[in-house]
Motif scaffolding. Sequence first.
Motif, PDB file in Angstrom:
ATOM      1  N   VAL A   1      -9.798  -1.402  -6.743  1.00 32.49           N
ATOM      2  CA  VAL A   1     -10.296  -0.446  -5.758  1.00 32.49           C
ATOM      3  C   VAL A   1      -9.472   0.826  -5.897  1.00 32.49           C
ATOM      4  N   ALA A   2     -10.080   1.938  -5.560  1.00 35.50           N
ATOM      5  CA  ALA A   2      -9.360   3.205  -5.619  1.00 35.50           C
ATOM      6  C   ALA A   2      -8.190   3.172  -4.645  1.00 35.50           C
ATOM      7  N   ASP A   3      -7.056   3.701  -5.074  1.00 38.59           N
ATOM      8  CA  ASP A   3      -5.850   3.711  -4.248  1.00 38.59           C
ATOM      9  C   ASP A   3      -5.929   4.879  -3.272  1.00 38.59           C
ATOM     10  N   ARG A   4      -6.615   4.643  -2.170  1.00 41.23           N
ATOM     11  CA  ARG A   4      -6.751   5.688  -1.159  1.00 41.23           C
ATOM     12  C   ARG A   4      -6.714   5.071   0.229  1.00 41.23           C
ATOM     13  N   THR A   5      -6.405   5.914   1.193  1.00 41.07           N
ATOM     14  CA  THR A   5      -6.328   5.482   2.582  1.00 41.07           C
ATOM     15  C   THR A   5      -7.253   6.352   3.425  1.00 41.07           C
ATOM     16  N   PRO A   6      -8.079   5.723   4.294  1.00 37.21           N
ATOM     17  CA  PRO A   6      -8.177   4.282   4.501  1.00 37.21           C
ATOM     18  C   PRO A   6      -8.952   3.602   3.377  1.00 37.21           C
ATOM     19  N   GLU A   7      -8.622   2.340   3.129  1.00 33.99           N
ATOM     20  CA  GLU A   7      -9.339   1.556   2.134  1.00 33.99           C
ATOM     21  C   GLU A   7     -10.748   1.293   2.643  1.00 33.99           C
ATOM     22  N   PRO A   8     -11.777   1.387   1.768  1.00 30.05           N
ATOM     23  CA  PRO A   8     -13.146   1.106   2.227  1.00 30.05           C
ATOM     24  C   PRO A   8     -13.227  -0.260   2.914  1.00 30.05           C
ATOM     25  N   VAL A   9     -13.853  -0.265   4.074  1.00 26.68           N
ATOM     26  CA  VAL A   9     -13.914  -1.487   4.882  1.00 26.68           C
ATOM     27  C   VAL A   9     -14.604  -2.612   4.128  1.00 26.68           C
TER      28      VAL A   9
END
Length: 316
Positions: A272-280
């Motif tokens: 998964v892409a390392d971003r915040t927030p993580e896709p639910v």
Amino acid sequence: MLLRQLEYLVALARERHFARAAAACHVSQPSLSAAIRKLERELDVPIVRRGRRFAGLTPEGERVLLWAHRILAERDGLLDDLSTMRGSLSGTLRMGAIPTALTVAPLLTTPFCERHPHVRVSLESLSSHEITRRLAEFDLDIAMTYLDGDSLGNVRTTPLYEERYLLLTPDDGELAGRAVVRWAEVATLALCLLAPQMRNRRILDEIFAEAGAVVVPAIETDTVSALYAHVATHRWSSVIAHAWLHMFGVPDGMRVVRLESPSRAPRVGLVVADRTPEPVLARALLDAARGVDMRAVLDRLLHGYLSGPSARKNGT
């Protein structure tokens, strides 16, 4: 700026044709074109290279497209988050998988859908390069791919299993009675393998090279199903990943033989892409994956085929 305008731009970049983009968005072509022109006026930059037909995006348009993917992903994340607060996830999980891992995707998607019956899954067969690009462009929520070798970009990884390789060969083949075969021996057979542009084939070529062999297949294809269709004629052998047994098994009149273990076993996992927030929805699939020991499931399957009646013929 309306989200709908960004959706039109994303569709145009994907379809590379105004009429097809309009059809995908269920609007008329003049409406789509007018919305994108309005977006250009609002941002005060040219977005589309125009000629007699769609000629691509300008550099500014490419930057706007990246932000469009990001903004729409955040919109979808907000809706998913609100659905969680209502006590039931909904929406569409956008999932990609390399072709060689598609055979075991049901081990994850089935328990996921049982947990979240209101969520739809859109599962696409994609190359490892396409997966990296589309994760970076917020066009995928999660993907199954190789975790080693090719650059994955800025992602979080969850290993699922290590790929194990087997010779799939006719019952009466010259190596069918062996307990273990060497890669150099396999290179001498009439083979059907995946095409060189596929990551699985590049991995196999590296393993053959380590064994001092060069492989020249009689048949090359870009799908596992076409590979099995050719091998099932009993005219060719192949090197298969053990995960393929989950869907295709061993055709009648064929058997699997263990190959010598290579110096490293390629890992397959979720990214998964390392971003915040993580896709639910991505997080929900990861939660479902934790309840599935895919490595153990595939190892049991492999042991069953290697120790079954067909494998025991000829003294194996």
